[in-house]
Design a protein around this motif. Sequence first.
Motif, PDB file in Angstrom:
ATOM      1  N   MET A  87      -2.682   3.844   4.157  1.00 27.93           N
ATOM      2  CA  MET A  87      -3.666   2.843   3.812  1.00 27.93           C
ATOM      3  C   MET A  87      -3.065   1.508   4.236  1.00 27.93           C
ATOM      4  O   MET A  87      -1.880   1.241   3.987  1.00 27.93           O
ATOM      5  CB  MET A  87      -3.951   2.827   2.308  1.00 27.93           C
ATOM      6  N   HIS A  90      -3.496  -4.426  -1.240  1.00 23.49           N
ATOM      7  CA  HIS A  90      -3.415  -3.432  -2.318  1.00 23.49           C
ATOM      8  C   HIS A  90      -4.534  -3.787  -3.295  1.00 23.49           C
ATOM      9  O   HIS A  90      -4.318  -4.402  -4.334  1.00 23.49           O
ATOM     10  CB  HIS A  90      -2.046  -3.489  -3.001  1.00 23.49           C
ATOM     11  N   GLN A 141      -8.603  -2.549   0.953  1.00 18.83           N
ATOM     12  CA  GLN A 141      -7.686  -1.686   1.707  1.00 18.83           C
ATOM     13  C   GLN A 141      -8.481  -0.683   2.528  1.00 18.83           C
ATOM     14  O   GLN A 141      -9.627  -0.355   2.221  1.00 18.83           O
ATOM     15  CB  GLN A 141      -6.748  -0.953   0.760  1.00 18.83           C
ATOM     16  N   ASP A 190      -0.866   3.458  -2.454  1.00 15.93           N
ATOM     17  CA  ASP A 190      -2.179   3.828  -1.923  1.00 15.93           C
ATOM     18  C   ASP A 190      -2.042   4.878  -0.815  1.00 15.93           C
ATOM     19  O   ASP A 190      -2.866   5.790  -0.710  1.00 15.93           O
ATOM     20  CB  ASP A 190      -2.882   2.581  -1.377  1.00 15.93           C
ATOM     21  N   SER A 191      -1.007   4.748  -0.002  1.00 13.32           N
ATOM     22  CA  SER A 191      -0.783   5.729   1.067  1.00 13.32           C
ATOM     23  C   SER A 191      -0.447   7.098   0.480  1.00 13.32           C
ATOM     24  O   SER A 191      -0.894   8.137   0.994  1.00 13.32           O
ATOM     25  CB  SER A 191       0.336   5.247   1.993  1.00 13.32           C
ATOM     26  N   GLU A 248     -11.844   7.577   1.490  1.00 12.54           N
ATOM     27  CA  GLU A 248     -11.380   6.195   1.424  1.00 12.54           C
ATOM     28  C   GLU A 248     -11.767   5.547   0.098  1.00 12.54           C
ATOM     29  O   GLU A 248     -10.955   4.854  -0.526  1.00 12.54           O
ATOM     30  CB  GLU A 248     -11.957   5.390   2.590  1.00 12.54           C
ATOM     31  N   VAL A 250      -9.602   6.906  -2.800  1.00 14.68           N
ATOM     32  CA  VAL A 250      -8.249   6.330  -2.795  1.00 14.68           C
ATOM     33  C   VAL A 250      -8.284   4.893  -3.308  1.00 14.68           C
ATOM     34  O   VAL A 250      -7.459   4.494  -4.143  1.00 14.68           O
ATOM     35  CB  VAL A 250      -7.638   6.373  -1.380  1.00 14.68           C
ATOM     36  N   THR A 251      -9.239   4.117  -2.841  1.00 10.24           N
ATOM     37  CA  THR A 251      -9.339   2.707  -3.248  1.00 10.24           C
ATOM     38  C   THR A 251      -9.559   2.579  -4.748  1.00 10.24           C
ATOM     39  O   THR A 251      -9.020   1.669  -5.389  1.00 10.24           O
ATOM     40  CB  THR A 251     -10.486   2.021  -2.484  1.00 10.24           C
ATOM     41  N   ARG A 307      -1.511   8.106  -2.391  1.00 12.33           N
ATOM     42  CA  ARG A 307      -2.780   8.591  -2.943  1.00 12.33           C
ATOM     43  C   ARG A 307      -3.660   9.164  -1.842  1.00 12.33           C
ATOM     44  O   ARG A 307      -4.369  10.161  -2.053  1.00 12.33           O
ATOM     45  CB  ARG A 307      -3.502   7.450  -3.664  1.00 12.33           C
ATOM     46  N   THR A 357       0.818  -1.212   0.000  1.00 17.26           N
ATOM     47  CA  THR A 357       0.000   0.000   0.000  1.00 17.26           C
ATOM     48  C   THR A 357       0.858   1.272   0.000  1.00 17.26           C
ATOM     49  O   THR A 357       0.400   2.335   0.418  1.00 17.26           O
ATOM     50  CB  THR A 357      -0.952   0.021   1.213  1.00 17.26           C
TER      51      THR A 357
END
Length: 315
Positions: A173, A177, A181, A150-151, A212, A215-216, A153, A147
């Motif tokens: 996050m 991945h 997440q 993702d973090s 959330e 981002v996902t 993002r 992640t």
Amino acid sequence: MFKQRKVGIVGTGHVGSHCALSLMLQGVCDELVLVDIDEAKSQSQAFDCMDTASFLPHRVKVKKGTYQDLGKVDIVVISVGTIDNVSKNRLSELEGSLKIINSFVPEIMASGFKGYFVVITNPVDIVTYYVQKLSGLPHNHVIGTGTGLDSARLCRVLSNELNIDARSIQAYMLGEHGDSQMAVFSQVSINGFSLESFLKNTGKKLDYNKVETTVTKAGWDIYSGKKSTEFGIACVCTDIIRAVYSDEKKVMACSGYLEGHYGENGLYIGVPAIIGKNGVEKVLELELNEKEQDKFSETLEIIKKHIKIGEKAFK
């Protein structure tokens, strides 16, 4: 004589080629060996990179290679695979990805490789687990990007929502991945301020569920517009490799191996960790509130389920 920093990249499509370029532009390595089942592609990517090298302030050598050549490098990046743009679920790529890594990881190990793997191939947490199994390397020497992107993002989305520089935000996050997440809003820090405290200070409002979800979905949103995602993940890969070479002790999210952390054992999943010359030197445990713990438990179960599914690929 000074030691040359040598990195190999297996898979030279959008992601692998941009990993190569990012490593070159940031001066992280001295030599790159590009390997692809399509040898014409890896050769062309090597030539293209070398055309770029003349504009850099540091020397980098890039060449096409084979799996046997990777026995002499320090770090191998695995960026093979295809994207399932129909189901838009990274987990659906598992069987194909495992067949691919099973075809070359043993060959790399037979070449005498004793370094580190950085795994990008999706579903990255489960693929990282099986790369470690196939290689027999210590768990801390097999690192998935997890992640990490993702973090980043999450920081981008929070930056847009709060109208502050993303570099002022520390946020993670956790988990797969993929679709399960989850954001750890309770541990977001904005230069020392908790997210709750920052909102009180500024009078701003935040839709946590919207953030959330945004981002996902971010990877698929990017893919729908350009049919690839490449720049961000290349920088995550470069960050990991730099942290190993420079012994940075950098804290960042990655696919880390759990050994009692978060009450679990024996799997890789996206968590913050300290990365240095020994790879993942320590997995860090965030304090989760009850809601976050429930979500993290759900994503753990999804990883466990797909590890079992992956076992069929090796029977």
